[in-house]
Design a protein around this motif. Sequence first.
Motif, mmCIF file in Angstrom:
data_model
loop_
_atom_site.group_PDB
_atom_site.id
_atom_site.type_symbol
_atom_site.label_atom_id
_atom_site.label_comp_id
_atom_site.label_asym_id
_atom_site.label_seq_id
_atom_site.Cartn_x
_atom_site.Cartn_y
_atom_site.Cartn_z
ATOM 1 N N LEU A 192 20.235 -3.773 12.080
ATOM 2 C CA LEU A 192 18.843 -3.483 12.433
ATOM 3 C C LEU A 192 18.144 -4.708 13.008
ATOM 4 N N TYR A 193 18.447 -5.882 12.448
ATOM 5 C CA TYR A 193 17.866 -7.146 12.933
ATOM 6 C C TYR A 193 18.197 -7.318 14.416
ATOM 7 N N ALA A 194 19.434 -6.989 14.780
ATOM 8 C CA ALA A 194 19.848 -7.069 16.195
ATOM 9 C C ALA A 194 19.183 -5.964 17.012
ATOM 10 N N ALA A 195 19.160 -4.745 16.482
ATOM 11 C CA ALA A 195 18.619 -3.604 17.225
ATOM 12 C C ALA A 195 17.124 -3.756 17.508
ATOM 13 N N PHE A 196 16.376 -4.333 16.577
ATOM 14 C CA PHE A 196 14.944 -4.502 16.758
ATOM 15 C C PHE A 196 14.595 -5.837 17.415
ATOM 16 N N ASN A 197 15.599 -6.572 17.861
ATOM 17 C CA ASN A 197 15.426 -7.842 18.560
ATOM 18 C C ASN A 197 14.606 -8.862 17.756
ATOM 19 N N CYS A 198 14.895 -8.948 16.477
ATOM 20 C CA CYS A 198 14.221 -9.953 15.644
ATOM 21 C C CYS A 198 14.594 -11.359 16.108
ATOM 22 N N THR A 206 5.617 -7.834 4.455
ATOM 23 C CA THR A 206 5.425 -8.469 5.761
ATOM 24 C C THR A 206 5.882 -7.533 6.875
ATOM 25 N N LEU A 207 7.009 -6.861 6.671
ATOM 26 C CA LEU A 207 7.498 -5.926 7.678
ATOM 27 C C LEU A 207 6.538 -4.741 7.830
ATOM 28 N N TYR A 208 6.086 -4.177 6.727
ATOM 29 C CA TYR A 208 5.166 -3.037 6.771
ATOM 30 C C TYR A 208 3.843 -3.393 7.434
ATOM 31 N N THR A 226 0.848 -1.177 0.000
ATOM 32 C CA THR A 226 0.000 0.000 0.000
ATOM 33 C C THR A 226 0.888 1.233 0.000
ATOM 34 N N PRO A 227 0.819 2.064 -1.042
ATOM 35 C CA PRO A 227 1.736 3.207 -1.118
ATOM 36 C C PRO A 227 1.287 4.388 -0.266
ATOM 37 N N GLN A 228 1.202 4.171 1.036
ATOM 38 C CA GLN A 228 0.789 5.232 1.938
ATOM 39 C C GLN A 228 1.481 5.031 3.270
ATOM 40 N N GLY A 229 2.072 6.076 3.784
ATOM 41 C CA GLY A 229 2.737 6.009 5.065
ATOM 42 C C GLY A 229 1.888 6.637 6.153
ATOM 43 N N VAL A 230 2.485 6.823 7.304
ATOM 44 C CA VAL A 230 1.800 7.445 8.423
ATOM 45 C C VAL A 230 1.390 8.862 8.027
ATOM 46 N N ALA A 260 3.319 -5.119 12.805
ATOM 47 C CA ALA A 260 3.446 -4.209 11.663
ATOM 48 C C ALA A 260 4.420 -3.102 12.051
ATOM 49 N N TRP A 261 5.394 -2.848 11.189
ATOM 50 C CA TRP A 261 6.406 -1.835 11.472
ATOM 51 C C TRP A 261 6.173 -0.552 10.677
ATOM 52 N N ARG A 262 5.079 -0.480 9.924
ATOM 53 C CA ARG A 262 4.757 0.729 9.152
ATOM 54 C C ARG A 262 4.731 1.928 10.086
ATOM 55 N N GLY A 263 5.445 2.974 9.682
ATOM 56 C CA GLY A 263 5.455 4.201 10.462
ATOM 57 C C GLY A 263 6.393 4.175 11.652
ATOM 58 N N LYS A 264 7.015 3.022 11.905
ATOM 59 C CA LYS A 264 7.937 2.904 13.043
ATOM 60 C C LYS A 264 9.383 2.801 12.589
ATOM 61 N N ILE A 265 9.573 2.342 11.365
ATOM 62 C CA ILE A 265 10.913 2.178 10.797
ATOM 63 C C ILE A 265 10.933 2.933 9.471
ATOM 64 N N PRO A 266 11.955 3.757 9.235
ATOM 65 C CA PRO A 266 12.045 4.464 7.951
ATOM 66 C C PRO A 266 12.123 3.471 6.777
ATOM 67 N N ASP A 267 11.652 3.924 5.624
ATOM 68 C CA ASP A 267 11.593 3.082 4.429
ATOM 69 C C ASP A 267 12.940 2.434 4.118
ATOM 70 N N GLU A 268 14.000 3.208 4.120
ATOM 71 C CA GLU A 268 15.326 2.664 3.782
ATOM 72 C C GLU A 268 15.718 1.537 4.733
ATOM 73 N N GLN A 269 15.477 1.713 6.016
ATOM 74 C CA GLN A 269 15.801 0.671 6.985
ATOM 75 C C GLN A 269 14.929 -0.563 6.793
ATOM 76 N N MET A 270 13.690 -0.364 6.375
ATOM 77 C CA MET A 270 12.798 -1.489 6.108
ATOM 78 C C MET A 270 13.398 -2.366 4.998
ATOM 79 N N TRP A 271 13.882 -1.740 3.930
ATOM 80 C CA TRP A 271 14.468 -2.474 2.809
ATOM 81 C C TRP A 271 15.804 -3.110 3.199
ATOM 82 N N GLN A 272 16.604 -2.429 4.024
ATOM 83 C CA GLN A 272 17.860 -3.006 4.494
ATOM 84 C C GLN A 272 17.602 -4.245 5.340
ATOM 85 N N LEU A 273 16.648 -4.146 6.222
ATOM 86 C CA LEU A 273 16.277 -5.282 7.066
ATOM 87 C C LEU A 273 15.793 -6.448 6.204
#
Length: 153
Positions: free
Chosen positions: A74-80, A112-114, A41-45, A123-136
């Motif tokens: 990021l995987y470590a920082a977000f405790n995945c 899935t992350l969004y 869905t192309p819509q953010g917070v 759902a991490w939408r609005g909690k993680i910036p787009d670039e970090q979402m793709w890196q993760l």
Amino acid sequence: MTPVRALAGLSLLTLLATPPTCTALGQDASGGDQEPQVVLTPQGVGGAAVPTTGAEKAKQYEGKPEMIEAGRALYAAFNCNGCHAGGGGGFGPALSDQAWIYGGSLPNIVATLYEGRPNGMPAWRGKIPDEQMWQLAAYVKSLSQPGGIAPPL
């Protein structure tokens, strides 16, 4: 025969005579397996547009060591690891195999992350910036590759 019964009988006959046009999830019309398609869905917070998604965006991240390494941090920082246990599974599904419930392409992983998934994936939408979402997502995807670029934590 009443007109209502005649119409109902004709509808049933038409339904039974029409070949099925839908397929099971994960199968194309020829019966072969295909990865489930996910539309982001192309819509953010606040209604802001989410930067480009899909295959074109994935090319900027997939298989790129610097993006995968950033995703690893990021995987470590977000405790995945708390749910996915270093990619091997635990409370959450394994990420280091080829079995992807919602599709293993980078856009599917980002979706899935969004959006999150039932039974525990937040759902991490609005909690993680787009670039970090793709890196993760790039890191998670690398875990399922033979001799993955970045080892699990």
